[in-house]
Design a protein around this motif. Structure first.
Motif, PDB file in Angstrom:
ATOM      1  N   PHE A 160      14.528  15.680  -2.327  1.00 12.06           N
ATOM      2  CA  PHE A 160      14.008  15.447  -0.988  1.00 12.06           C
ATOM      3  C   PHE A 160      12.565  15.927  -0.815  1.00 12.06           C
ATOM      4  O   PHE A 160      12.070  16.014   0.311  1.00 12.06           O
ATOM      5  CB  PHE A 160      14.912  16.127   0.056  1.00 12.06           C
ATOM      6  N   ASP A 161      11.890  16.233  -1.927  1.00 11.28           N
ATOM      7  CA  ASP A 161      10.484  16.631  -1.845  1.00 11.28           C
ATOM      8  C   ASP A 161       9.661  15.496  -1.240  1.00 11.28           C
ATOM      9  O   ASP A 161       9.825  14.324  -1.617  1.00 11.28           O
ATOM     10  CB  ASP A 161       9.942  16.974  -3.235  1.00 11.28           C
ATOM     11  N   GLY A 162       8.783  15.844  -0.340  1.00 10.75           N
ATOM     12  CA  GLY A 162       7.943  14.830   0.313  1.00 10.75           C
ATOM     13  C   GLY A 162       8.572  14.232   1.550  1.00 10.75           C
ATOM     14  O   GLY A 162       7.934  13.456   2.260  1.00 10.75           O
ATOM     15  N   MET A 163       9.838  14.565   1.824  1.00 13.99           N
ATOM     16  CA  MET A 163      10.521  14.054   3.009  1.00 13.99           C
ATOM     17  C   MET A 163      10.436  15.096   4.119  1.00 13.99           C
ATOM     18  O   MET A 163      10.682  16.280   3.893  1.00 13.99           O
ATOM     19  CB  MET A 163      11.975  13.723   2.692  1.00 13.99           C
ATOM     20  N   GLN A 164      10.060  14.658   5.303  1.00 14.02           N
ATOM     21  CA  GLN A 164       9.954  15.557   6.440  1.00 14.02           C
ATOM     22  C   GLN A 164      11.344  15.956   6.944  1.00 14.02           C
ATOM     23  O   GLN A 164      12.309  15.188   6.826  1.00 14.02           O
ATOM     24  CB  GLN A 164       9.174  14.888   7.580  1.00 14.02           C
ATOM     25  N   PRO A 165      11.481  17.176   7.519  1.00 16.65           N
ATOM     26  CA  PRO A 165      12.785  17.602   8.057  1.00 16.65           C
ATOM     27  C   PRO A 165      13.367  16.607   9.064  1.00 16.65           C
ATOM     28  O   PRO A 165      14.579  16.378   9.076  1.00 16.65           O
ATOM     29  CB  PRO A 165      12.470  18.952   8.708  1.00 16.65           C
ATOM     30  N   ASP A 166      12.492  16.040   9.904  1.00 10.19           N
ATOM     31  CA  ASP A 166      12.990  15.056  10.881  1.00 10.19           C
ATOM     32  C   ASP A 166      13.624  13.857  10.194  1.00 10.19           C
ATOM     33  O   ASP A 166      14.621  13.300  10.680  1.00 10.19           O
ATOM     34  CB  ASP A 166      11.846  14.579  11.779  1.00 10.19           C
ATOM     35  N   GLU A 167      13.070  13.452   9.052  1.00 14.25           N
ATOM     36  CA  GLU A 167      13.618  12.307   8.332  1.00 14.25           C
ATOM     37  C   GLU A 167      14.989  12.645   7.736  1.00 14.25           C
ATOM     38  O   GLU A 167      15.892  11.802   7.698  1.00 14.25           O
ATOM     39  CB  GLU A 167      12.645  11.868   7.237  1.00 14.25           C
ATOM     40  N   VAL A 168      15.127  13.898   7.276  1.00 15.76           N
ATOM     41  CA  VAL A 168      16.423  14.332   6.746  1.00 15.76           C
ATOM     42  C   VAL A 168      17.459  14.321   7.855  1.00 15.76           C
ATOM     43  O   VAL A 168      18.604  13.880   7.661  1.00 15.76           O
ATOM     44  CB  VAL A 168      16.301  15.739   6.127  1.00 15.76           C
ATOM     45  N   ARG A 169      17.089  14.792   9.044  1.00 16.20           N
ATOM     46  CA  ARG A 169      18.040  14.833  10.166  1.00 16.20           C
ATOM     47  C   ARG A 169      18.456  13.427  10.593  1.00 16.20           C
ATOM     48  O   ARG A 169      19.579  13.215  11.053  1.00 16.20           O
ATOM     49  CB  ARG A 169      17.413  15.599  11.333  1.00 16.20           C
ATOM     50  N   ILE A 170      17.550  12.480  10.442  1.00 12.91           N
ATOM     51  CA  ILE A 170      17.910  11.094  10.749  1.00 12.91           C
ATOM     52  C   ILE A 170      19.005  10.615   9.789  1.00 12.91           C
ATOM     53  O   ILE A 170      19.945   9.913  10.191  1.00 12.91           O
ATOM     54  CB  ILE A 170      16.664  10.182  10.662  1.00 12.91           C
ATOM     55  N   ASP A 178       0.825  -1.211   0.000  1.00 17.16           N
ATOM     56  CA  ASP A 178       0.000   0.000   0.000  1.00 17.16           C
ATOM     57  C   ASP A 178       0.858   1.259   0.000  1.00 17.16           C
ATOM     58  O   ASP A 178       0.376   2.336   0.365  1.00 17.16           O
ATOM     59  CB  ASP A 178      -0.910  -0.021   1.242  1.00 17.16           C
ATOM     60  N   ALA A 179       2.123   1.152  -0.388  1.00 13.71           N
ATOM     61  CA  ALA A 179       3.032   2.293  -0.327  1.00 13.71           C
ATOM     62  C   ALA A 179       2.664   3.355  -1.362  1.00 13.71           C
ATOM     63  O   ALA A 179       2.403   3.048  -2.524  1.00 13.71           O
ATOM     64  CB  ALA A 179       4.462   1.820  -0.547  1.00 13.71           C
ATOM     65  N   LYS A 180       2.629   4.616  -0.905  1.00 11.05           N
ATOM     66  CA  LYS A 180       2.412   5.745  -1.805  1.00 11.05           C
ATOM     67  C   LYS A 180       3.754   6.126  -2.447  1.00 11.05           C
ATOM     68  O   LYS A 180       4.814   5.713  -1.964  1.00 11.05           O
ATOM     69  CB  LYS A 180       1.833   6.934  -1.038  1.00 11.05           C
ATOM     70  N   PRO A 181       3.711   6.930  -3.523  1.00 12.11           N
ATOM     71  CA  PRO A 181       4.969   7.271  -4.217  1.00 12.11           C
ATOM     72  C   PRO A 181       6.021   7.899  -3.310  1.00 12.11           C
ATOM     73  O   PRO A 181       7.219   7.685  -3.516  1.00 12.11           O
ATOM     74  CB  PRO A 181       4.509   8.254  -5.302  1.00 12.11           C
ATOM     75  N   ASP A 182       5.588   8.697  -2.312  1.00  9.97           N
ATOM     76  CA  ASP A 182       6.569   9.368  -1.461  1.00  9.97           C
ATOM     77  C   ASP A 182       6.872   8.596  -0.180  1.00  9.97           C
ATOM     78  O   ASP A 182       7.627   9.085   0.669  1.00  9.97           O
ATOM     79  CB  ASP A 182       6.085  10.781  -1.105  1.00  9.97           C
ATOM     80  N   ASP A 183       6.285   7.415  -0.015  1.00 12.95           N
ATOM     81  CA  ASP A 183       6.622   6.593   1.152  1.00 12.95           C
ATOM     82  C   ASP A 183       7.984   5.943   0.958  1.00 12.95           C
ATOM     83  O   ASP A 183       8.371   5.594  -0.158  1.00 12.95           O
ATOM     84  CB  ASP A 183       5.568   5.505   1.367  1.00 12.95           C
ATOM     85  N   TRP A 184       8.693   5.768   2.062  1.00 13.84           N
ATOM     86  CA  TRP A 184      10.002   5.111   2.071  1.00 13.84           C
ATOM     87  C   TRP A 184      10.986   5.801   1.125  1.00 13.84           C
ATOM     88  O   TRP A 184      11.827   5.162   0.488  1.00 13.84           O
ATOM     89  CB  TRP A 184       9.878   3.632   1.686  1.00 13.84           C
ATOM     90  N   SER A 185      10.893   7.114   1.066  1.00 12.41           N
ATOM     91  CA  SER A 185      11.731   7.866   0.128  1.00 12.41           C
ATOM     92  C   SER A 185      13.200   7.884   0.531  1.00 12.41           C
ATOM     93  O   SER A 185      14.048   8.286  -0.261  1.00 12.41           O
ATOM     94  CB  SER A 185      11.218   9.309   0.026  1.00 12.41           C
ATOM     95  N   TRP A 186      13.500   7.437   1.738  1.00 15.59           N
ATOM     96  CA  TRP A 186      14.868   7.484   2.228  1.00 15.59           C
ATOM     97  C   TRP A 186      15.683   6.238   1.887  1.00 15.59           C
ATOM     98  O   TRP A 186      16.849   6.134   2.276  1.00 15.59           O
ATOM     99  CB  TRP A 186      14.870   7.687   3.741  1.00 15.59           C
ATOM    100  N   ILE A 187      15.096   5.281   1.152  1.00 12.70           N
ATOM    101  CA  ILE A 187      15.858   4.105   0.740  1.00 12.70           C
ATOM    102  C   ILE A 187      15.793   3.972  -0.782  1.00 12.70           C
ATOM    103  O   ILE A 187      14.998   4.640  -1.452  1.00 12.70           O
ATOM    104  CB  ILE A 187      15.345   2.808   1.400  1.00 12.70           C
ATOM    105  N   ASP A 188      16.622   3.111  -1.317  1.00 10.44           N
ATOM    106  CA  ASP A 188      16.622   2.826  -2.751  1.00 10.44           C
ATOM    107  C   ASP A 188      15.238   2.303  -3.142  1.00 10.44           C
ATOM    108  O   ASP A 188      14.762   1.302  -2.593  1.00 10.44           O
ATOM    109  CB  ASP A 188      17.704   1.787  -3.059  1.00 10.44           C
ATOM    110  N   GLN A 189      14.592   2.960  -4.095  1.00  6.08           N
ATOM    111  CA  GLN A 189      13.213   2.612  -4.446  1.00  6.08           C
ATOM    112  C   GLN A 189      13.100   1.218  -5.059  1.00  6.08           C
ATOM    113  O   GLN A 189      12.009   0.625  -5.059  1.00  6.08           O
ATOM    114  CB  GLN A 189      12.634   3.655  -5.401  1.00  6.08           C
ATOM    115  N   ALA A 190      14.193   0.683  -5.543  1.00  4.20           N
ATOM    116  CA  ALA A 190      14.162  -0.691  -6.062  1.00  4.20           C
ATOM    117  C   ALA A 190      13.972  -1.692  -4.933  1.00  4.20           C
ATOM    118  O   ALA A 190      13.570  -2.843  -5.172  1.00  4.20           O
ATOM    119  CB  ALA A 190      15.453  -0.996  -6.820  1.00  4.20           C
ATOM    120  N   ASP A 191      14.250  -1.254  -3.698  1.00  5.84           N
ATOM    121  CA  ASP A 191      14.104  -2.144  -2.547  1.00  5.84           C
ATOM    122  C   ASP A 191      12.755  -1.976  -1.845  1.00  5.84           C
ATOM    123  O   ASP A 191      12.549  -2.537  -0.768  1.00  5.84           O
ATOM    124  CB  ASP A 191      15.235  -1.894  -1.544  1.00  5.84           C
ATOM    125  N   VAL A 192      11.845  -1.186  -2.435  1.00  5.54           N
ATOM    126  CA  VAL A 192      10.465  -1.106  -1.945  1.00  5.54           C
ATOM    127  C   VAL A 192       9.630  -2.013  -2.839  1.00  5.54           C
ATOM    128  O   VAL A 192       9.356  -1.701  -4.001  1.00  5.54           O
ATOM    129  CB  VAL A 192       9.926   0.340  -1.994  1.00  5.54           C
TER     130      VAL A 192
END
Length: 416
Positions: A380-390, A161-175
């Motif tokens: 980094f569009d769609g990524m929250q600032p907290d996720e960037v800091r992680i 059920d992943a949306k296009p901007d979900d899990w944006s912090w990993i390689d999209q081939a691994d979603v």
């Protein structure tokens, strides 16, 4: 019926009913007594006595008829009496004021005695995987991102059920499994089982060094839907639960209920509790504190902290982003059981980490903030600032640059 009568009329009718009823029984007794007396008297007296007995019996009959008519107007006297008594009891025993039970305002300085602030340390010490329970908006993505950055290894996500901007912090081939592609998830989980068996062989032949660099962090969303749609999901979670940690295969199974059945472990509750740390986010954590732990004060404490407070097994946890990166931390690696831990090599960088690294090398000494990244690129569009800091903290943990500041002021800069 009695409900149609005024209270004063009801009282009068009840009196009349009682008199008529007892008058009937009295007349019957007198009539029987006269008949018995007439049997012992002289013949010339018997007609008079018999007539008197019949007259008394007739009076009793009429009273009996009156009692029946009164009973019909009153309804069932016994039922009415019980109902009236219950109404009287409610009226006379009702408290004069409503009792309000409230939990007082939470002391701002109050903290649970068994509070933990480093869930990764707790998970590693337990040598378990993670069963994550949370709803939409509870911070599941942020928590799994934080967890994977500390555990290490290649991150793979199964999410139908992943949306296009979900899990944006990993390689999209691994979603794997977007748009409801359960077949892809089932196939990949089957491949995971083969990989696990290969790792067993490799480690058996060459020891821990033979499996260095093969660490993986696997996130499986939407249990129990995966159980219904993917045949390999149940053997996947069972085998990895019992053997995965030893072979550097860490799993994080996500559901919206903490029962064994929801995780494909029907009738095997022991595996859930012996092989997994249960992390309950949001309302699930508060409900657990209230219903299982019977601790309303803990429930209020969790509620006051928002997303940063949740339950890890029976321990409350507070994980505040402002504390991340304030001190240098050595990378936490996936370890197996016993003392057979091996040092894991850093995994390959994804496109987000590579962009940050390139920016840092082009701007030596400058501090990169989440706001600057959002202005510099659309990556980094769609990524929250907290996720960037992680990501900043994760890179610093691996020796790629360093962080400074904390909270929403946390930034990253390149350093050799």
């Amino acid at each position: 019926m009695s409900s149609d009568l005024h209270p004063s009329q009801l009282h009068q009718h009840l009196q009349m009913y009682t008199i008529a009823k007892w008058s009937f029984w009295g007349s019957l007794a007198v009539s029987c007594g006269l008949l018995f007396l007439g049997a012992t008297q002289k013949p010339e007296s018997k007609p008079w006595i018999l007539g008197a007995s019949v007259g008394v019996l007739e009076v009793g009959r009429r009273h009996r008829q009156t009692a029946k008519l009164l009973q019909e107007s009153l309804g069932d006297i016994d039922t009415a009496s019980r109902a009236n008594f219950k109404a009287w009891a409610r009226a006379n025993t009702q408290p004069t004021a409503q009792l309000a039970v409230t939990v007082g305002a939470l002391d701002a300085n109050w903290k649970p005695e068994n509070l933990i602030t480093d869930p990764v340390e707790y998970i590693q010490k337990k040598q378990k995987h993670v069963a994550l329970v949370g709803g939409t908006g509870d911070g599941k993505s942020t928590f799994t991102q934080y967890l994977s950055s500390k555990i290490g290894g290649r991150v793979i996500v199964y999410d139908s059920d992943a949306k296009p901007d979900d899990w944006s912090w990993i390689d999209q081939a691994d979603v794997i499994g977007r748009k409801g592609n359960f077949k892809a998830i089932d196939t990949a989980m089957g491949k995971d089982l083969e990989i696990l068996e290969d790792l067993v062989q490799l480690r058996g032949e060459g020891g821990d060094n033979a499996i260095v660099g093969r660490e993986r962090f696997m996130i499986a969303e939407e249990f129990p839907i995966l159980v219904d749609e993917c045949d390999n999901s149940t053997p996947w979670i069972k085998r990895h639960a019992k053997r995965g940690r030893r072979y550097k295969q860490f799993i994080c199974a996500i559901a919206q209920n903490d029962t064994a059945e929801n995780y494909g472990l029907q009738g095997d509750k022991d595996t859930l509790y012996s092989c997994f740390v249960l992390v309950r986010l949001g309302q699930f954590g508060r409900d657990y504190a209230r219903t299982k732990l019977k601790d309303p004060q803990l429930e209020q404490w969790l509620k006051a902290g928002g997303k940063r407070r949740f339950m890890v097994d029976d321990c409350p946890c507070e994980l505040d982003l402002s504390n991340w990166g304030t001190t240098a931390q050595a990378p936490v690696q996936i370890s197996g059981g016993g003392n057979d831990e091996a040092q894991s090599q850093p995994s390959a960088m994804n496109e987000y980490e590579q962009f940050i690294l390139d920016w840092g090398q082009q701007h030596p000494g400058q501090v990169l903030k989440a706001r600057i990244l959002s202005q510099a690129t659309t990556l980094f569009d769609g990524m929250q600032p907290d996720e960037v800091r992680i990501i900043f903290v994760s890179m610093a943990d691996r020796g790629l640059g360093e962080v400074e500041g904390n909270g929403d002021r946390l930034g990253w800069r390149w350093s050799k």
